[in-house]
Design an enzyme around this catalytic site. Structure first.
Site: not given
Ligand code: ADP
Length: 672
Positions: A116, A235, A292
């Site tokens: 990330k 999440h 993907r």
């Molecule tokens: P992962 O790869 O573990 O799924 P993500 O970065 O895609 O993690 O984030 C998953 C979820 O976490 C998002 O869909 C959102 O709900 C929450 N999230 C991520 N970053 C933030 C942020 N900066 N502020 C608020 N919620 C967040």
């Protein structure tokens, strides 16, 4: 050209890919582990090869073994699905080295998006908006905390290697920082073998909106609009929809273009998803790119009427994108609900077991069920507990939502706990109906979504179902008599009619004992019963047809689906389900003796003879009726002194196993 495709995956996504391959005339090869020997994806593929024991590490994650099998079988391409090897750059490389097409992006693009923090550096350079935060290499606590203090709380700590919501912690104040950091690092180390952290501004009411992109090897890229995946637990997504409600055309275009920019920045090829957080003021920030096909791709297929797996295969063959941006249109609205074997009331803990009942809504142009299991399959501890994806389309969000709620009402599963009732509550929640979506939806509406009154609780609903439960018990007794007698009947030895033709059936409904007075009647060849429960009485009759109870209760006809899970019955209908078991079937007020009497036909057969006359005293132990079944004669014996009040069948008549044959009066005998 792809002539033969190996799908390096299992479950619904393997089945999904096989469907498109079949439609394209491409031969398919499935792979399987011990647990999946008889799985649907194995049956659907033209060929299937065994990989190894059930744990993924010993089967689905063995990249080299999969390549070896692919080569042996003359496979041209491998589709990795999602999860397992789909975002494994090494595997993509290995495919290339062995002259096998990897249906996915080049290894370099997977690598670029694998971290990330590295992804953020690339996106920053490309001019894609990022959530304010720190994604540097200096991982000292002082630097990380300094960044958090500077941007102000709340912040979100995220594992650079993260995925699936793991290694993530919200920090609400400076005081909590250190402890949260340690916890996030520990979790990240345990899950990903790396504890590199990012610090991000925590947006308190964002939406998760993601763009589906496709790029070909000729430098073309398009976006197939967006999906709103705001409704999440831990999440992780539960219900996704497309398009994102109330998203303006201009934001859609801006986000779409930002996603293409992101994909081009890493020379992307194939299907990818660029995830953004959309804030209340319409600003949006890049979160990550998934290299993907996503679980939720069907909602995009529904609104674009495109087959994304077909697109993937076309691009993998080196052809140009099937459509240009201006040829893509967005029609109507689609939802996907993920049906999980899990217990929402126990922190969504996965549930395992045998799917002893699995009834899905009818599929058609607007309702689609993507699944990899059939009734009788096992949900094991080895893999993701997703049972299916229910996808619906409608001309508008309102219509699609109605269809979603209705289809969820037709989804009946027993043998494992599922989130179906929870999904029903989410999708019919006023805030969801009003499209008030944020990633904190489930937390925010916690009390109404996790209502303390479970559907099985002794509320009015359950009591409303008691006549149906009793009817099911009575009909099931008949059916089960014809083959093997389930444990509940073999213990309920006292099934017979007493002087008043009544018996008491005791049901256990959510730990409450309910007594039902049952009076048997017979109209021609049809059985019917008068039931009394407290002050209420019901005239009931019905039929059991393939796990469906067709009930007529006081003239009102309704159909329930039912399951029998080791003596615990569940009745399902569109709005509810109710569990019960049968504690006992007794002789009503006649409990003096003879409780081992049984006047039910032990199996299908023919009445041979009545051995006594109606109303004439017989002694305990005397045979009163003979029937023949399976070339053997069975006598029905008087359980005690008394007389036959009524024979329900005459000699020569056929009877169903379990049918009540006669009414026997003990009292009269005592009086004689
Ligand atoms: P992962 O790869 O573990 O799924 P993500 O970065 O895609 O993690 O984030 C998953 C979820 O976490 C998002 O869909 C959102 O709900 C929450 N999230 C991520 N970053 C933030 C942020 N900066 N502020 C608020 N919620 C967040």
């Amino acid at each position: 050209m792809i002539n033969k495709l190996l799908i390096a995956n299992r479950g619904e996504i393997a089945c999904r890919v096989i469907k498109t391959a079949n439609a394209q005339g491409i031969k398919t090869v499935a792979v399987y582990s011990d647990a999946d020997k008889n799985a649907l994806h194995v049956q659907m593929a033209d060929e299937a090869v065994y990989l190894g024991p059930s744990p993924s590490k010993e089967s689905y994650l063995l990249g080299e073994l999969i390549i070896e099998k692919a080569k042996n079988l003359g496979v041209d391409a491998i589709h990795p699905g999602y999860g397992f090897l789909s975002e494994n750059a090494e595997f993509a490389n290995l495919c290339a080295k062995n002259n096998i097409i990897f249906v996915g992006p080049p290894a370099s693009a997977i690598e670029a998006m694998g971290s990330k923090s590295a992804a953020k550096h690339i996106m920053e350079k490309a001019g894609v908006p990022l959530v304010p935060g720190y994604h540097g290499d200096d991982q000292s606590e002082a630097v990380l905390k300094g960044a958090a203090d500077e941007m102000g709380y709340p912040v979100l700590l995220k594992a650079a290697a993260g995925g699936g919501g793991k290694g993530m912690r919200q920090v609400w104040s400076e005081k909590e920082f250190s402890q949260a950091l340690n916890a996030a690092k520990r979790e990240s180390m345990a899950s990903f073998g790396d504890d590199h952290m990012l610090v991000e501004k925590y947006l308190t009411r964002p939406r998760h909106v993601e763009i589906q992109v496709f790029c070909d090897t000729h430098g073309n890229g398009v976006y197939l609009f967006e999906r709103d995946c705001s409704v999440q637990r831990r999440h992780q997504k539960i219900i996704e929809e497309a398009p994102a409600p109330n998203m303006s055309q201009s934001v859609r275009e801006k986000m779409g273009e930002a996603a293409i920019l992101a994909a081009k920045a890493i020379n992307y090829v194939g299907a990818g998803t660029v995830e953004f957080l959309l804030d209340e003021d319409d600003s949006f920030y890049f979160m990550e790119m998934n290299t993907r096909l996503q679980v939720e791709h069907p909602v995009t297929e529904m609104i674009t009427r495109e087959d994304l797996v077909h697109w993937q295969l076309t691009i993998a063959e080196g052809k140009s994108l099937p459509k240009q941006q201006n040829e893509l249109t967005l029609t109507g609205h689609a939802f996907e609900a993920r049906i999980y074997a899990e217990d929402p009331n126990n922190e969504f803990l996965p549930s395992t077991g045998t799917l002893c009942l699995l009834r899905t809504p009818k599929e058609n142009d607007v309702v689609r069920v993507d699944t990899g299991v059939v009734e009788g399959d096992e949900v094991s501890v080895f893999y993701d507990p997703m049972i299916a994806k229910l996808v619906v389309w409608g001309e508008s969000r309102e219509i699609a939502l109605k269809r979603l709620i209705s289809a969820l009402g037709d989804y009946y599963i027993d043998g494992v706990s599922t989130n179906i009732d929870f999904l029903k509550r989410v999708s019919s929640h006023p805030a969801f109906v009003a499209a008030e979506l944020t990633t904190t939806f489930v937390e925010k509406h916690h009390d109404s979504l996790f209502s303390t009154i479970s559907l099985d609780a002794p509320n009015d609903d359950t009591h409303a179902n008691i006549p149906a439960m009793a009817l099911l018990s009575l009909l099931n007794r008949k059916v089960s008599g014809s083959n093997k007698t389930p444990p509940v009947w073999s213990t309920a030895g006292a099934w017979r009619a007493n002087a008043n033709h009544t018996e008491t059936l005791t049901l256990l409904c959510n730990q409450e004992e309910v007594h039902v007075e049952v009076k048997h009647q017979r109209h021609g060849t049809e059985d019917a019963w008068e039931l009394s429960v407290g002050d209420n009485s019901y005239h009931v009759k019905g039929k059991l047809i393939d796990r469906a109870l067709q009930a007529t209760i006081n003239g009102y006809k309704s159909t329930f689906t039912y399951s029998d899970n080791d003596g615990v019955f569940t009745l399902f209908n569109k709005d509810t389900h109710a569990n019960f078991s049968i504690i006992s079937a007794s002789l009503g007020d006649d409990s003096s003796d003879g409780n081992d009497a049984n006047f039910s036909a032990p199996m299908n057969g023919t009445i041979v003879a009545h051995l006594v006359e109606k109303g004439v005293l017989v002694k305990k132990g005397e045979p009163i009726l003979v029937m023949e079944a399976m070339k053997m004669e069975h006598s029905i014996i008087a359980p005690h002194d008394g007389s036959v009040e009524e024979f329900f069948f005459n000699p020569g008549e056929l009877v169903d196993g379990g049918a009540t044959l006669l009414a026997f009066s003990a009292k009269e005998a005592a009086e004689v």
